[in-house]
Design a protein around this motif. Structure first.
Motif, PDB file in Angstrom:
ATOM      1  N   LEU A 207       0.752  -1.362   0.072  1.00 61.08           N
ATOM      2  CA  LEU A 207      -0.078   0.003   0.111  1.00 61.08           C
ATOM      3  C   LEU A 207       0.800   1.343  -0.103  1.00 61.08           C
ATOM      4  O   LEU A 207       0.518   2.054  -0.652  1.00 61.08           O
ATOM      5  CB  LEU A 207      -0.961   0.200   1.298  1.00 61.08           C
ATOM      6  N   ALA A 208       1.966   1.150   0.653  1.00 63.61           N
ATOM      7  CA  ALA A 208       2.990   2.184   0.587  1.00 63.61           C
ATOM      8  C   ALA A 208       3.746   2.877  -0.717  1.00 63.61           C
ATOM      9  O   ALA A 208       3.911   3.985  -1.099  1.00 63.61           O
ATOM     10  CB  ALA A 208       3.883   1.915   1.683  1.00 63.61           C
ATOM     11  N   GLN A 209       3.605   1.598  -1.422  1.00 65.76           N
ATOM     12  CA  GLN A 209       4.241   1.839  -2.959  1.00 65.76           C
ATOM     13  C   GLN A 209       3.322   1.923  -4.085  1.00 65.76           C
ATOM     14  O   GLN A 209       3.639   2.348  -5.191  1.00 65.76           O
ATOM     15  CB  GLN A 209       5.138   0.591  -3.049  1.00 65.76           C
ATOM     16  N   ALA A 210       1.929   1.559  -3.772  1.00 64.59           N
ATOM     17  CA  ALA A 210       1.207   1.657  -4.929  1.00 64.59           C
ATOM     18  C   ALA A 210       0.827   2.983  -5.675  1.00 64.59           C
ATOM     19  O   ALA A 210       0.722   3.819  -4.914  1.00 64.59           O
ATOM     20  CB  ALA A 210      -0.343   0.907  -4.499  1.00 64.59           C
ATOM     21  N   ASP A 211       0.836   2.860  -7.010  1.00 63.46           N
ATOM     22  CA  ASP A 211       0.433   4.207  -7.569  1.00 63.46           C
ATOM     23  C   ASP A 211      -0.145   3.449  -9.039  1.00 63.46           C
ATOM     24  O   ASP A 211      -0.159   2.464  -9.294  1.00 63.46           O
ATOM     25  CB  ASP A 211       1.546   4.765  -8.119  1.00 63.46           C
ATOM     26  N   ARG A 212      -0.910   4.591  -9.634  1.00 62.72           N
ATOM     27  CA  ARG A 212      -1.556   4.248 -10.977  1.00 62.72           C
ATOM     28  C   ARG A 212      -0.591   3.624 -11.792  1.00 62.72           C
ATOM     29  O   ARG A 212       0.606   4.138 -11.838  1.00 62.72           O
ATOM     30  CB  ARG A 212      -2.235   5.623 -11.451  1.00 62.72           C
ATOM     31  N   ASP A 213      -0.958   2.719 -12.708  1.00 65.38           N
ATOM     32  CA  ASP A 213      -0.144   1.704 -13.500  1.00 65.38           C
ATOM     33  C   ASP A 213       0.923   1.007 -12.813  1.00 65.38           C
ATOM     34  O   ASP A 213       1.610   0.221 -13.472  1.00 65.38           O
ATOM     35  CB  ASP A 213       0.417   2.678 -14.579  1.00 65.38           C
ATOM     36  N   GLY A 214       0.561   0.801 -11.495  1.00 62.09           N
ATOM     37  CA  GLY A 214       1.728  -0.138 -10.800  1.00 62.09           C
ATOM     38  C   GLY A 214       1.473  -1.615 -11.140  1.00 62.09           C
ATOM     39  O   GLY A 214       0.436  -1.896 -11.613  1.00 62.09           O
ATOM     40  N   ILE A 215       2.588  -2.126 -10.991  1.00 59.50           N
ATOM     41  CA  ILE A 215       2.870  -3.545 -11.184  1.00 59.50           C
ATOM     42  C   ILE A 215       3.395  -4.238  -9.966  1.00 59.50           C
ATOM     43  O   ILE A 215       4.402  -4.021  -9.508  1.00 59.50           O
ATOM     44  CB  ILE A 215       3.742  -4.199 -12.505  1.00 59.50           C
ATOM     45  N   ILE A 216       2.448  -5.115  -9.299  1.00 63.23           N
ATOM     46  CA  ILE A 216       2.716  -5.384  -7.690  1.00 63.23           C
ATOM     47  C   ILE A 216       3.324  -6.737  -7.939  1.00 63.23           C
ATOM     48  O   ILE A 216       2.796  -7.467  -8.575  1.00 63.23           O
ATOM     49  CB  ILE A 216       1.510  -5.443  -7.090  1.00 63.23           C
ATOM     50  N   LEU A 217       4.528  -7.190  -7.450  1.00 65.83           N
ATOM     51  CA  LEU A 217       5.237  -8.413  -7.489  1.00 65.83           C
ATOM     52  C   LEU A 217       4.717  -8.983  -6.076  1.00 65.83           C
ATOM     53  O   LEU A 217       5.340  -8.524  -4.770  1.00 65.83           O
ATOM     54  CB  LEU A 217       6.784  -8.292  -7.506  1.00 65.83           C
ATOM     55  N   LEU A 218       4.219 -10.080  -6.024  1.00 62.42           N
ATOM     56  CA  LEU A 218       4.227 -10.862  -4.891  1.00 62.42           C
ATOM     57  C   LEU A 218       4.619 -12.444  -5.062  1.00 62.42           C
ATOM     58  O   LEU A 218       4.762 -12.758  -6.451  1.00 62.42           O
ATOM     59  CB  LEU A 218       2.823 -10.863  -4.283  1.00 62.42           C
ATOM     60  N   ILE A 232      -5.081  -6.237   0.904  1.00 63.07           N
ATOM     61  CA  ILE A 232      -4.465  -5.448  -0.301  1.00 63.07           C
ATOM     62  C   ILE A 232      -5.619  -5.128  -1.269  1.00 63.07           C
ATOM     63  O   ILE A 232      -5.666  -3.852  -1.574  1.00 63.07           O
ATOM     64  CB  ILE A 232      -3.374  -6.109  -0.969  1.00 63.07           C
ATOM     65  N   ILE A 233      -6.323  -6.166  -1.397  1.00 62.21           N
ATOM     66  CA  ILE A 233      -7.522  -5.672  -2.660  1.00 62.21           C
ATOM     67  C   ILE A 233      -8.443  -4.738  -2.105  1.00 62.21           C
ATOM     68  O   ILE A 233      -8.671  -3.499  -2.675  1.00 62.21           O
ATOM     69  CB  ILE A 233      -8.136  -6.944  -3.016  1.00 62.21           C
ATOM     70  N   ASP A 234      -8.802  -4.932  -1.022  1.00 63.50           N
ATOM     71  CA  ASP A 234      -9.698  -4.117  -0.334  1.00 63.50           C
ATOM     72  C   ASP A 234      -9.319  -2.627   0.024  1.00 63.50           C
ATOM     73  O   ASP A 234     -10.126  -1.675  -0.310  1.00 63.50           O
ATOM     74  CB  ASP A 234     -10.417  -4.758   1.030  1.00 63.50           C
ATOM     75  N   ALA A 235      -8.155  -2.494   0.341  1.00 60.59           N
ATOM     76  CA  ALA A 235      -7.801  -1.019   0.618  1.00 60.59           C
ATOM     77  C   ALA A 235      -7.436  -0.361  -0.852  1.00 60.59           C
ATOM     78  O   ALA A 235      -7.670   0.917  -0.829  1.00 60.59           O
ATOM     79  CB  ALA A 235      -6.268  -1.113   1.429  1.00 60.59           C
ATOM     80  N   LEU A 236      -6.924  -0.985  -1.908  1.00 61.95           N
ATOM     81  CA  LEU A 236      -6.711  -0.558  -3.048  1.00 61.95           C
ATOM     82  C   LEU A 236      -7.923  -0.100  -3.600  1.00 61.95           C
ATOM     83  O   LEU A 236      -8.099   1.101  -4.395  1.00 61.95           O
ATOM     84  CB  LEU A 236      -5.502  -1.067  -3.952  1.00 61.95           C
ATOM     85  N   LYS A 237      -8.892  -0.970  -3.759  1.00 58.94           N
ATOM     86  CA  LYS A 237     -10.510  -0.527  -4.273  1.00 58.94           C
ATOM     87  C   LYS A 237     -10.928   0.589  -3.631  1.00 58.94           C
ATOM     88  O   LYS A 237     -11.338   1.339  -4.191  1.00 58.94           O
ATOM     89  CB  LYS A 237     -11.157  -1.956  -4.054  1.00 58.94           C
ATOM     90  N   GLU A 238     -10.755   0.599  -2.279  1.00 57.64           N
ATOM     91  CA  GLU A 238     -11.003   2.017  -1.533  1.00 57.64           C
ATOM     92  C   GLU A 238     -10.537   3.281  -2.019  1.00 57.64           C
ATOM     93  O   GLU A 238     -11.084   4.212  -2.039  1.00 57.64           O
ATOM     94  CB  GLU A 238     -10.953   1.812  -0.115  1.00 57.64           C
ATOM     95  N   ARG A 239      -9.287   3.092  -2.659  1.00 51.32           N
ATOM     96  CA  ARG A 239      -8.584   4.170  -3.160  1.00 51.32           C
ATOM     97  C   ARG A 239      -8.928   4.662  -4.559  1.00 51.32           C
ATOM     98  O   ARG A 239      -8.205   5.431  -5.375  1.00 51.32           O
ATOM     99  CB  ARG A 239      -7.188   4.016  -3.058  1.00 51.32           C
ATOM    100  N   GLY A 240      -9.787   3.448  -5.202  1.00 53.07           N
ATOM    101  CA  GLY A 240     -10.396   3.960  -6.475  1.00 53.07           C
ATOM    102  C   GLY A 240      -9.716   2.993  -7.496  1.00 53.07           C
ATOM    103  O   GLY A 240      -9.760   3.434  -8.813  1.00 53.07           O
TER     104      GLY A 240
END
Length: 262
Positions: A207-218, A232-240
């Motif tokens: 969540l600290a690194q997420a930004d538009r067009d981001g590619i998350i590595l897990l 992660i999904i719920d928090a990012l959906k809340e951010r739009g």
């Protein structure tokens, strides 16, 4: 005979040690110019005037308008992947999976099929996770061709994307990827989940690194990662944010073989 859980823990531990060592080795390289790798951003690809079909079970998304982000998982499938797929199905979130061969594709073929059947993008993380920049050209081809063949046999679709182990690539890798019809995909967000099993920490790092067009590595091979995914999904959906596969992130453009995307 060791249990399946014990074997998977040993595999994860070995992978984690290798990843931690790689991170330590990459630091001086980054400081001396490793970060200068020529990469293409998703927004640049979307400027391509020639549209391509990007249908998926979760529907199509226009990332020129939507605030998109891509969730990607390396080094599976594993014993954790079925639960991960359940979560993604429940949340209606597509992902991109970069798969390995022995003890993964070979061991869990039904999960590879399920990933494709449920609308996820199935891609390659090489066959055995060897560092491609340390190999001869024929060895690189073998590392890339074997997972392609197995994934195509299981899903009916040959991968068009790959992720180089540890993100290490060079001109030779680019050229061979071009020959094999593969584009290289790196990342912009990493939770370094190979260093911890603390799901809350993994979530905070993403969540600290997420930004538009981001590619998350897990990595779905680690015990702490999959439990972090719902938050992660719920928090990012809340951010739009809208979750998409990597090809959807690039649409209406498409990845070009031999190029690197981040």
């Amino acid at each position: 005979m060791p249990s399946l859980t014990t074997k998977m823990k040993k595999t994860g531990t070995a992978f984690r040690r290798a990843a931690v060592g790689a991170a330590a080795l990459c630091l001086p390289l980054t400081l001396t110019g490793c970060a200068g790798l020529d990469t293409t951003a998703p927004s640049a690809v979307r400027a391509d005037p020639a549209p391509t079909a990007q249908a998926a079970r979760f529907g199509t998304v226009d990332c020129r308008v939507a605030k998109c982000i891509a969730l990607t998982f390396d080094a599976g499938p594993s014993e954790n992947s079925a639960r991960l797929l359940d979560i993604l199905k429940e949340k209606q979130v597509p992902a991109t999976f970069f798969l390995l061969g022995p003890r993964h594709i070979e061991k869990y073929p039904e999960l590879v099929r399920r990933m494709a059947d449920e609308g996820h993008e199935v891609a390659s993380h090489t066959w055995t996770h060897r560092i491609l920049t340390e190999l001869e050209p024929e060895e690189i081809r073998e590392e890339l061709e074997r997972p392609n063949e197995e994934i195509e046999r299981l899903t009916g679709r040959r991968p068009t994307l790959m992720r180089p182990p540890q993100g290490r690539t060079n001109d030779t890798v680019h050229e061979i990827c071009r020959e094999l019809g593969l584009a290289e995909v790196l990342w912009t967000v990493t939770a370094k989940d190979y260093t911890t099993e603390d799901s809350a920490l993994i979530q905070r790092r993403v969540l600290a690194q997420a930004d538009r067009d981001g590619i998350i590595l897990l990595h779905d091979i680690y015990a702490g990662t999959v439990p972090a995914v719902p938050g992660i999904i719920d928090a990012l959906k809340e951010r739009g944010y809208v979750f998409v596969t990597v090809p959807q992130l690039l649409a209406p453009g498409q990845a070009e073989p031999g190029k690197v995307y981040r």
